[in-house]
Design a protein around this motif. Structure first.
Motif, PDB file in Angstrom:
ATOM      1  N   ASN A 164       0.810  -1.236   0.000  1.00 51.58           N
ATOM      2  CA  ASN A 164       0.000   0.000   0.000  1.00 51.58           C
ATOM      3  C   ASN A 164       0.839   1.279   0.000  1.00 51.58           C
ATOM      4  OD1 ASN A 164      -2.702  -0.731  -0.221  1.00 51.58           O
ATOM      5  ND2 ASN A 164      -2.821  -1.306   1.928  1.00 51.58           N
ATOM      6  N   TRP A 165       2.110   1.164  -0.290  1.00 51.06           N
ATOM      7  CA  TRP A 165       2.992   2.340  -0.230  1.00 51.06           C
ATOM      8  C   TRP A 165       2.545   3.427  -1.207  1.00 51.06           C
ATOM      9  CZ3 TRP A 165       6.591   3.794   3.189  1.00 51.06           C
ATOM     10  CH2 TRP A 165       7.432   4.857   2.848  1.00 51.06           C
ATOM     11  N   LEU A 166       2.288   3.032  -2.438  1.00 55.65           N
ATOM     12  CA  LEU A 166       1.885   4.024  -3.442  1.00 55.65           C
ATOM     13  C   LEU A 166       0.497   4.589  -3.146  1.00 55.65           C
ATOM     14  CD1 LEU A 166       3.290   2.390  -6.707  1.00 55.65           C
ATOM     15  CD2 LEU A 166       4.194   4.361  -5.482  1.00 55.65           C
ATOM     16  N   THR A 167      -0.321   3.823  -2.455  1.00 59.95           N
ATOM     17  CA  THR A 167      -1.633   4.329  -2.029  1.00 59.95           C
ATOM     18  C   THR A 167      -1.451   5.454  -1.011  1.00 59.95           C
ATOM     19  OG1 THR A 167      -2.608   2.149  -2.369  1.00 59.95           O
ATOM     20  CG2 THR A 167      -3.864   3.687  -1.006  1.00 59.95           C
ATOM     21  N   HIS A 168      -0.512   5.253  -0.094  1.00 60.92           N
ATOM     22  CA  HIS A 168      -0.225   6.309   0.894  1.00 60.92           C
ATOM     23  C   HIS A 168       0.309   7.564   0.196  1.00 60.92           C
ATOM     24  CE1 HIS A 168      -1.085   3.369   3.851  1.00 60.92           C
ATOM     25  NE2 HIS A 168       0.068   2.730   3.789  1.00 60.92           N
ATOM     26  N   ILE A 169       1.162   7.361  -0.795  1.00 58.30           N
ATOM     27  CA  ILE A 169       1.694   8.491  -1.576  1.00 58.30           C
ATOM     28  C   ILE A 169       0.534   9.266  -2.206  1.00 58.30           C
ATOM     29  CG2 ILE A 169       3.028   9.117  -3.648  1.00 58.30           C
ATOM     30  CD1 ILE A 169       4.907   8.244  -1.505  1.00 58.30           C
ATOM     31  N   LYS A 170      -0.375   8.522  -2.794  1.00 60.88           N
ATOM     32  CA  LYS A 170      -1.532   9.137  -3.459  1.00 60.88           C
ATOM     33  C   LYS A 170      -2.389   9.922  -2.464  1.00 60.88           C
ATOM     34  CE  LYS A 170      -5.392   7.975  -6.545  1.00 60.88           C
ATOM     35  NZ  LYS A 170      -6.334   8.937  -5.970  1.00 60.88           N
ATOM     36  N   GLU A 171      -2.632   9.339  -1.298  1.00 56.62           N
ATOM     37  CA  GLU A 171      -3.464  10.002  -0.279  1.00 56.62           C
ATOM     38  C   GLU A 171      -2.829  11.314   0.191  1.00 56.62           C
ATOM     39  OE1 GLU A 171      -3.686   6.943   2.646  1.00 56.62           O
ATOM     40  OE2 GLU A 171      -5.410   5.939   1.729  1.00 56.62           O
ATOM     41  N   ILE A 172      -1.532  11.269   0.414  1.00 51.85           N
ATOM     42  CA  ILE A 172      -0.830  12.463   0.912  1.00 51.85           C
ATOM     43  C   ILE A 172      -0.816  13.557  -0.157  1.00 51.85           C
ATOM     44  CG2 ILE A 172       1.403  13.356   1.715  1.00 51.85           C
ATOM     45  CD1 ILE A 172       1.884  10.408   2.793  1.00 51.85           C
ATOM     46  N   LEU A 173      -0.482  13.170  -1.381  1.00 53.29           N
ATOM     47  CA  LEU A 173      -0.447  14.154  -2.475  1.00 53.29           C
ATOM     48  C   LEU A 173      -1.831  14.739  -2.745  1.00 53.29           C
ATOM     49  CD1 LEU A 173       2.009  12.582  -5.092  1.00 53.29           C
ATOM     50  CD2 LEU A 173       2.277  14.778  -3.945  1.00 53.29           C
ATOM     51  N   CYS A 264       7.002  11.790  -1.979  1.00 61.30           N
ATOM     52  CA  CYS A 264       6.016  12.648  -2.660  1.00 61.30           C
ATOM     53  C   CYS A 264       6.706  13.770  -3.439  1.00 61.30           C
ATOM     54  CB  CYS A 264       5.042  13.251  -1.650  1.00 61.30           C
ATOM     55  SG  CYS A 264       3.870  12.072  -0.952  1.00 61.30           S
ATOM     56  N   VAL A 265       7.741  14.339  -2.838  1.00 61.45           N
ATOM     57  CA  VAL A 265       8.505  15.390  -3.531  1.00 61.45           C
ATOM     58  C   VAL A 265       9.150  14.811  -4.786  1.00 61.45           C
ATOM     59  CG1 VAL A 265      10.420  17.042  -3.367  1.00 61.45           C
ATOM     60  CG2 VAL A 265       8.938  16.669  -1.391  1.00 61.45           C
ATOM     61  N   TRP A 266       9.689  13.598  -4.658  1.00 64.95           N
ATOM     62  CA  TRP A 266      10.312  12.946  -5.820  1.00 64.95           C
ATOM     63  C   TRP A 266       9.281  12.715  -6.924  1.00 64.95           C
ATOM     64  CZ3 TRP A 266       9.462   8.053  -8.030  1.00 64.95           C
ATOM     65  CH2 TRP A 266      10.352   7.717  -9.060  1.00 64.95           C
ATOM     66  N   GLN A 267       8.068  12.335  -6.540  1.00 66.91           N
ATOM     67  CA  GLN A 267       7.004  12.127  -7.537  1.00 66.91           C
ATOM     68  C   GLN A 267       6.735  13.430  -8.303  1.00 66.91           C
ATOM     69  OE1 GLN A 267       5.651   9.087  -8.050  1.00 66.91           O
ATOM     70  NE2 GLN A 267       6.364   8.036  -6.212  1.00 66.91           N
ATOM     71  N   ILE A 268       6.702  14.544  -7.573  1.00 68.99           N
ATOM     72  CA  ILE A 268       6.454  15.846  -8.221  1.00 68.99           C
ATOM     73  C   ILE A 268       7.660  16.238  -9.081  1.00 68.99           C
ATOM     74  CG2 ILE A 268       5.829  18.271  -7.864  1.00 68.99           C
ATOM     75  CD1 ILE A 268       4.755  17.488  -5.090  1.00 68.99           C
ATOM     76  N   LEU A 269       8.851  16.005  -8.555  1.00 69.76           N
ATOM     77  CA  LEU A 269      10.089  16.296  -9.297  1.00 69.76           C
ATOM     78  C   LEU A 269      10.126  15.523 -10.611  1.00 69.76           C
ATOM     79  CD1 LEU A 269      13.090  17.213  -9.646  1.00 69.76           C
ATOM     80  CD2 LEU A 269      13.729  15.429  -8.035  1.00 69.76           C
ATOM     81  N   ARG A 270       9.670  14.281 -10.564  1.00 68.56           N
ATOM     82  CA  ARG A 270       9.657  13.446 -11.766  1.00 68.56           C
ATOM     83  C   ARG A 270       8.662  13.983 -12.797  1.00 68.56           C
ATOM     84  NH1 ARG A 270       7.232   9.334 -13.648  1.00 68.56           N
ATOM     85  NH2 ARG A 270       5.717   9.305 -11.965  1.00 68.56           N
ATOM     86  N   GLN A 271       7.566  14.551 -12.306  1.00 72.36           N
ATOM     87  CA  GLN A 271       6.554  15.099 -13.217  1.00 72.36           C
ATOM     88  C   GLN A 271       6.926  16.484 -13.740  1.00 72.36           C
ATOM     89  OE1 GLN A 271       2.474  14.835 -11.791  1.00 72.36           O
ATOM     90  NE2 GLN A 271       2.881  12.911 -10.730  1.00 72.36           N
ATOM     91  N   VAL A 342       2.437  28.057 -10.215  1.00 69.26           N
ATOM     92  CA  VAL A 342       1.988  26.954  -9.362  1.00 69.26           C
ATOM     93  C   VAL A 342       2.050  25.681 -10.209  1.00 69.26           C
ATOM     94  CG1 VAL A 342      -0.001  26.006  -8.126  1.00 69.26           C
ATOM     95  CG2 VAL A 342       0.474  28.457  -8.014  1.00 69.26           C
ATOM     96  N   ILE A 343       2.548  24.600  -9.634  1.00 69.69           N
ATOM     97  CA  ILE A 343       2.608  23.339 -10.390  1.00 69.69           C
ATOM     98  C   ILE A 343       1.601  22.354  -9.789  1.00 69.69           C
ATOM     99  CG2 ILE A 343       4.985  23.605 -11.211  1.00 69.69           C
ATOM    100  CD1 ILE A 343       5.933  21.831  -8.932  1.00 69.69           C
ATOM    101  N   TRP A 344       0.840  21.720 -10.658  1.00 70.22           N
ATOM    102  CA  TRP A 344      -0.213  20.808 -10.193  1.00 70.22           C
ATOM    103  C   TRP A 344       0.152  19.375 -10.560  1.00 70.22           C
ATOM    104  CZ3 TRP A 344      -3.320  22.923  -6.851  1.00 70.22           C
ATOM    105  CH2 TRP A 344      -3.594  24.295  -6.927  1.00 70.22           C
ATOM    106  N   PRO A 345       0.658  18.607  -9.613  1.00 74.03           N
ATOM    107  CA  PRO A 345       1.041  17.222  -9.925  1.00 74.03           C
ATOM    108  C   PRO A 345      -0.176  16.334 -10.137  1.00 74.03           C
ATOM    109  CG  PRO A 345       1.305  17.649  -7.581  1.00 74.03           C
ATOM    110  CD  PRO A 345       0.931  18.958  -8.209  1.00 74.03           C
ATOM    111  N   SER A 346      -0.003  15.348 -10.974  1.00 75.41           N
ATOM    112  CA  SER A 346      -1.054  14.349 -11.170  1.00 75.41           C
ATOM    113  C   SER A 346      -0.990  13.332 -10.034  1.00 75.41           C
ATOM    114  CB  SER A 346      -0.860  13.632 -12.507  1.00 75.41           C
ATOM    115  OG  SER A 346      -1.688  12.489 -12.579  1.00 75.41           O
ATOM    116  N   SER A 351       0.343   7.787 -12.714  1.00 77.90           N
ATOM    117  CA  SER A 351       1.396   8.814 -12.647  1.00 77.90           C
ATOM    118  C   SER A 351       2.397   8.558 -11.530  1.00 77.90           C
ATOM    119  CB  SER A 351       0.767  10.195 -12.435  1.00 77.90           C
ATOM    120  OG  SER A 351      -0.162  10.480 -13.452  1.00 77.90           O
ATOM    121  N   LEU A 352       2.056   7.658 -10.631  1.00 78.66           N
ATOM    122  CA  LEU A 352       2.911   7.424  -9.462  1.00 78.66           C
ATOM    123  C   LEU A 352       3.771   6.185  -9.667  1.00 78.66           C
ATOM    124  CD1 LEU A 352       0.240   8.142  -6.700  1.00 78.66           C
ATOM    125  CD2 LEU A 352       1.843   9.749  -7.755  1.00 78.66           C
TER     126      LEU A 352
END
Length: 410
Positions: A164-173, A264-271, A342-346, A351-352
Motif C-alpha cells: 500500500n505504499w503508493l496508495t499512501h503516496i496518493k493520499e498524501i499528495l 512525494c517530492v520525488w514524484q512531483i520532481l519526476r513530473q 503553481v505546479i499541479w502534480p497528477s 502517474s505514481l
C-alpha cells in the motif's frame, strides 16, 4: 503583513513543548488568548501560520486536533483565532487528515474536531492519511517486496500492491493538492490538522508549499521548508526515524513519515523535471541523514529537546556541509529553469511510481545512470556555449547593420 505578528509566548517552551520559541499568529490575538487556545488543543499545538500566499493573501495554518470531547467543549478564543485569518465575506477550509470515523472516535478520548455550529465560516473536509503505525507496516512490506529474490513477476506485483505504499503516496499528495487548490484557486484560507499535528499535518502543509511556492523548489528554499515545517514544527525525528525498516525489533513510534514526504517530492520532481533546482540525490541524501547522520540537524524530537541537548553548540549543522560549493554541485539539477507558476502534480495511479533510487538502490547498477547524467550535463553545457555564441553573433550583426545605416546616411 499588517495582519500577523511574531509571538514569543513559547520563549521557554513553556506553552507548547513541541513548538519553536517564536511563532507567527494573527495580530488581533494576544498572548493571553493564545494560552487559552493552547489548553484547548492536543499537545498545546494551537493554530499557527504555516504559509502566506502572496498572490491573493490567503494563508495556511496548522495545529493539532481540538479537545472537544464527547461533551462538545468549545473555546471562544480558539474560534476567534481561526476566524481572524479570514478576510471579510470569505470562507475557510479545515482539512482534517483523519477519516470522519477516526475523528469521531477521537472524541471519546477527549479529542475531536471543530463543530460547524461554532465555526460557521469554515467547511471541514476529511482527507484520510493513515496513522504512523500503519505507515511503518507498509514500509516493512515494501522493503520485503524489494528484497524478494524469487524473480516472480506476479509475486512482486502482488507484494508491491499489498504494501500500500503508493496508495499512501496518493493520499498524501491528494490532500496537499486540495490544500493548495483551496488557497490558490478557491481563494480561501486553510487550517490543516490531524490528531497531534506532527506527522500527516506537516506532510500536507509542506507539500502544498512546494506546489504553490517556487522558492520551495530551490535548494535553499527546500532546506528552509524542512527546517520550518519539520524541525521547528516538532516532527519527532528521534522516534520516527530510530531504526528504519531493516530492524528486527519493532519500535513503537517508528514510522516513515518524512520518507513518505520525500517520496512525494520525488514524484512531483519526476513530473516537473525542470521546475526544481535540486535533483534526486538531494532527496536521497536527506533521507539518509534523517536516519543516520554525523550531523546534529535531525537529532531530537523538537526544538525544545535540541536546545536542552545543546545540539547547536555540540554538533555541526547538515546545511553547513550541504551548502558548500563542492557539495552543492552534486545536488543541483542541470535541467532547472526557474518556474514562477503553481505546479499541479497528477495523483492518478498511473502517474505514481516506485522510487527506485531509494527502494531499489542496491538492485540497479548506477554506472549507466551516472554516465547518462554526465552526458546530460555535457550537452547542457555545450548548449549554453552555443547559445552564448549565437548571442555574440547577433550582437555583431546588429552592430554591422547599424554601421551600414550610418554609412548610407553619410
Amino acid at each position: 503583513t499588517d495582519e500577523w505578528r511574531l509571538s514569543c509566548i513559547n520563549k521557554e517552551f513553556s506553552v507548547c513543548p513541541s513548538y519553536p520559541p517564536v511563532v507567527i499568529v494573527p495580530k488581533s490575538i494576544d498572548d493571553e488568548a493564545l494560552r487559552k487556545v493552547a489548553m484547548f488543543r492536543h499537545g498545546s499545538r494551537f493554530p499557527v501560520l504555516s504559509y502566506y500566499h502572496k498572490k491573493n493573501g490567503m494563508v495556511m495554518m496548522r495545529s493539532s486536533q481540538p479537545l472537544t470531547g464527547t461533551n462538545g467543549r468549545r473555546c471562544k478564543e480558539d474560534e476567534k483565532l481561526i476566524n481572524a485569518t479570514l478576510r471579510p465575506g470569505k470562507r475557510g477550509y479545515i482539512i482534517d487528515t483523519r477519516s470522519l470515523n477516526v475523528a469521531q472516535q477521537a472524541r471519546a478520548k477527549g479529542g475531536g474536531f471543530e463543530q460547524e455550529a461554532h465555526y460557521p465560516q469554515w467547511r471541514r473536509i476529511h482527507k484520510c492519511i493513515e496513522r504512523f503505525n500503519i505507515l511503518q507496516e507498509s514500509l516493512i512490506k515494501l522493503v520485503e517486496a524489494c528484497n524478494d529474490q524469487s524473480h516472480n513477476m506476479d509475486r512482486w506485483l502482488s507484494k508491491l500492491e499489498a504494501s500500500n505504499w503508493l496508495t499512501h503516496i496518493k493520499e498524501i499528495l491528494t490532500a496537499a493538492c486540495l490544500a493548495a487548490q483551496c488557497i490558490d484557486r478557491e481563494g480561501a484560507s486553510v487550517l490543516v490538522h490531524g490528531t497531534e499535528g506532527t506527522d500527516s499535518t506537516l506532510q500536507v502543509t509542506s507539500l502544498a508549499q512546494i506546489i504553490l511556492d517556487p522558492r520551495c523548489r530551490t535548494i535553499r528554499g527546500f532546506e528552509s521548508l524542512v527546517v520550518r515545517e519539520w524541525l521547528q514544527a516538532g516532527h519527532p525525528f528521534q522516534q520516527r526515524c530510530a531504526q528504519s525498516a531493516y530492524s528486527n525489533s519493532k519500535q513503537k513510534w517508528e514510522a516513515p513519515v518524512f520518507l513518505l514526504f520525500l517520496d512525494c517530492v520525488w514524484q512531483i520532481l519526476r513530473q516537473f523535471p525542470c521546475s526544481f533546482e535540486f535533483n534526486e540525490q538531494f532527496l536521497i541524501m536527506l533521507f539518509e541523514h534523517a536516519y543516520a547522520s554525523q550531523f546534529g540537524t535531525f537529532l531530537g524530537n523538537n526544538e525544545n529537546e535540541r536546545f536542552k541537548l545543546k545540539l547547536p553548540q555540540k554538533t555541526m549543522s547538515l546545511w553547513s556541509w550541504v551548502n558548500r560549493a563542492e557539495e552543492l554541485s552534486k545536488f543541483q539539477n542541470p535541467l532547472f529553469e526557474a518556474n514562477s507558476l503553481v505546479i499541479w502534480p497528477s495523483v492518478a495511479p498511473q502517474s505514481l511510481q516506485l522510487w527506485e533510487g531509494v527502494f531499489l538502490r542496491w538492485n540497479r547498477p548506477s554506472k549507466f545512470l551516472d554516465e547518462a547524467h554526465e552526458e546530460m550535463i555535457n550537452i547542457i553545457k555545450y548548449n549554453k556555449e552555443l547559445q552564448a555564441k549565437v548571442n555574440a553573433l547577433r550582437r555583431q550583426l546588429a552592430e554591422l547593420e547599424t554601421d551600414d545605416r550610418m554609412q548610407e546616411n553619410l
